[in-house]
Enzyme design. Structure first.
Site: not given
Length: 456
Positions: A206, A239, A300
C-alpha cells in the site's frame, strides 16, 4: 503427508525444478529431511483461543515452524499497534478518532478515510491532511516491535522468503530489512526484475508514508518541516516541481498550466490504481512458482481488503501443495466460512504475545545465525579433536617391538651356543697355558734341597 502434486505455475517453471521434484519422489529419505513430517492441515479453520503451553496443537504447530525451510509472512496494522501507531478499525483506531474530531463529516466506514473519492470534498481533504500528519509524526517516534524483530530474525536465519505488508509505516527498514522501492527509482533501473525482486525482504503493498508524491506529475519528495506544518493545518502543499515548470513556461511566454499538483503521502488509496501493481503481481507469481515456501504466517490483519484476500488464497494454495500450513495471528476473529481449507489455524492473541510464547517454547529457534554457525564450528572442531586423539591412541597401542620369527630365534640360539663354546675353549686354553705339561716338567733342573745351599 507432503503432497507430490505440483501447481500449474510450478509445472511451467524450469526443467531443473521438475527434475528436483521427481528426485524427491524417488528418494524418500531426502524428502523426509526437507519437508515437515507432521500433517497439520485442516479442512475447517481451527481457532485457538489462548496460548496454553500444554496445548497439543500449539506444540505441533511450533515444531512444524521450527522445521520449516522458507516462510512467507503477511502483516497488517496489528503488528504496529504496540509501537504506538493506531490501526484503522479498532475502537481506538483512526476511524474512531476521526469521528470524534470531525463529527460533521459523515462516514459509513473507516475505508472512506483512505478512499480516493475524498479529494472531491474540501472538508474531507482537510481531515485527511490532518490525520496523515499525525500518523507520520507517530511513525517517526515509533520503534520496531517484537513482531518486527521476529520478521528480521527470520531473515537472519535465512528462513524468510518474503514479507508482504499492508502497513505504510516502514518500521522494518529500521531493522535493516530491504524494502520494495518504486520501479522508477534510478537506483534500480538497468537491473533485471528477478534480481531486484530477490533483494526485497519486505514488499509494501500500500505504499510508503515516509515520502510525498505529487497528484499531477507523481514526482516523489521527502517530508520537511514546512510541509508538516501545512498538513497540520489541514492543507495539502503545492508541488514545487509543477510550480517550477509553470515558472519556466511563463518565462518562455507559454500559457501556464492551471492545474498545479498537490503533495500527498505516497500511499495507495482505495479506488485508485496501484502504480506498482504489475511488478507486485509478477513478483508474487515468481515467489509462488519458485519460492517453495512451506509455512505461511498472517500477522495482525482482519483480511478485509479484496486484493489482500486474493494474495492469501494464492500463497495458501502453494504452501499447502508443499505440505505446509497457514497460520493467522490476530486479536479479532475473522469469518470462518470463506477461509475453510485456506487458513488452517487462527490464534486469538496479540502478535507480540505470540512471539514471546515462541521464544519460550523454541529458544533454539531464536538463536542468531552467527551463534548457530559458531556452535557448528565448535562441534566440528571438537569432533576433529576427538578423532585425532583416537587416532593417536590407536597408533600408540600398535607401536611395540615386533615379535622375532622362528628362523631368527634359531639363528640367535645357534650364535649364542657357538659363542659359549668359543668362550669355553678360550678359558681352557688360558688354563692350559698356566699349567705346564708333564714333558716340560721332566726337562726342568731338579729342585735342590735346602741342605745343599746350607753346605757349600
Amino acid at each position: 503427508m507432503v503432497s507430490l502434486l505440483l501447481s500449474q505455475s510450478s509445472r511451467e517453471s524450469s526443467f531443473d525444478e521438475s527434475d528436483a521434484s521427481m528426485g524427491s519422489r524417488l528418494t524418500p529419505q531426502k524428502n523426509q529431511t526437507t519437508s515437515p513430517k507432521l500433517d497439520l492441515r485442516t479442512e475447517r479453520l481451527y481457532v485457538i483461543k489462548e496460548l496454553d503451553t500444554n496445548d497439543e496443537k500449539l506444540i505441533q504447530i511450533n515444531k512444524m515452524l521450527n522445521r520449516s525451510r522458507k516462510i512467507t509472512v503477511l502483516t497488517g496494522a496489528g503488528i504496529s499497534c504496540n509501537a504506538g501507531i493506531p490501526d484503522f478499525r479498532s475502537s481506538s483506531g483512526l476511524y474512531e478518532m476521526v469521528k470524534k474530531q470531525f463529527p460533521e463529516i459523515s462516514m459509513r466506514s473507516g475505508q472512506e478515510m483512505f478512499d480516493i473519492s475524498l479529494f472531491r470534498d474540501e472538508l474531507k481533504i482537510s481531515m485527511f491532511a490532518t490525520f496523515m500528519e499525525k500518523l507520520y509524526s507517530s511513525v517517526k517516534l515509533a520503534q520496531p516491535t517484537k513482531t518486527h524483530r521476529f520478521i528480521a530474525h527470520l531473515k537472519n536465519r535465512n528462513k524468510l522468503l518474503r514479507c508482504y505488508t499492508q502497513n505504510i509505516d516502514g518500521l522494518e527498514e529500521n531493522l535493516g530489512l530491504e524494502m520494495s522501492t518504486n520501479e522508477q527509482d534510478p537506483g534500480v533501473i538497468g537491473t533485471s526484475f528477478n534480481a531486484r525482486w530477490k533483494n526485497y525482504d519486505v514488499v509494501q503493498l500500500h505504499g510508503d508514508l515516509k515520502t510525498l508524491a505529487c497528484t499531477r506529475c507523481f514526482h516523489v519528495f521527502p517530508w520537511n518541516r514546512y510541509w508538516c506544518r501545512s498538513f497540520r493545518r489541514g492543507e495539502l502543499p503545492t508541488c514545487p516541481q509543477c510550480e517550477e515548470k509553470n515558472f519556466k513556461r511563463c518565462q518562455e511566454g507559454k500559457r501556464q498550466i492551471d492545474n498545479t499538483g498537490c503533495l500527498r503521502p505516497n500511499i495507495v488509496l482505495y479506488g485508485e490504481n496501484h502504480p506498482s501493481s504489475d511488478s507486485i503481481a509478477q513478483g508474487l507469481n515468481l515467489d509462488i512458482s519458485r519460492g517453495r515456501s512451506d509455512f505461511f504466517i498472517i500477522l495482525g490483519t482482519s483480511l478485509k481488503v479484496d486484493g489482500i484476500r486474493k494474495v492469501v488464497r494464492q500463497i495458501a494454495k502453494q504452501v499447502h501443495e508443499r505440505g505446509g500450513i497457514v497460520l493467522l495471528i490476530n486479536k479479532t476473529s475473522i469469518g470462518d466460512s470463506s477461509w475453510h481449507g485456506l487458513i488452517d489455524y487462527q490464534i486469538l492473541t496479540d502478535c507480540d504475545s505470540w512471539v514471546a510464547h515462541l521464544q519460550e517454547q523454541l529458544p533454539d529457534f531464536f538463536k542468531t545465525q552467527e551463534t548457530i554457525d559458531r556452535q557448528k564450528m565448535l562441534k566440528r572442531e571438537s569432533s576433529d579433536l576427538r578423532k585425532k586423539k583416537a587416532a593417536e591412541q590407536l597408533a600408540k597401542n600398535h607401536i611395540k617391538t615386533p615379535p622375532a620369527t622362528p628362523s631368527r630365534v634359531k639363528s640367535e640360539q645357534e650364535e649364542t651356543s657357538k659363542n659359549s663354546i668359543q668362550n669355553v675353549k678360550k678359558r681352557l686354553l688360558n688354563v692350559n697355558d698356566e699349567i705346564p705339561s708333564k714333558k716340560s716338567r721332566t726337562n726342568q733342573a731338579p729342585i735342590e734341597s735346602p741342605s745343599t745351599y746350607a753346605n757349600p
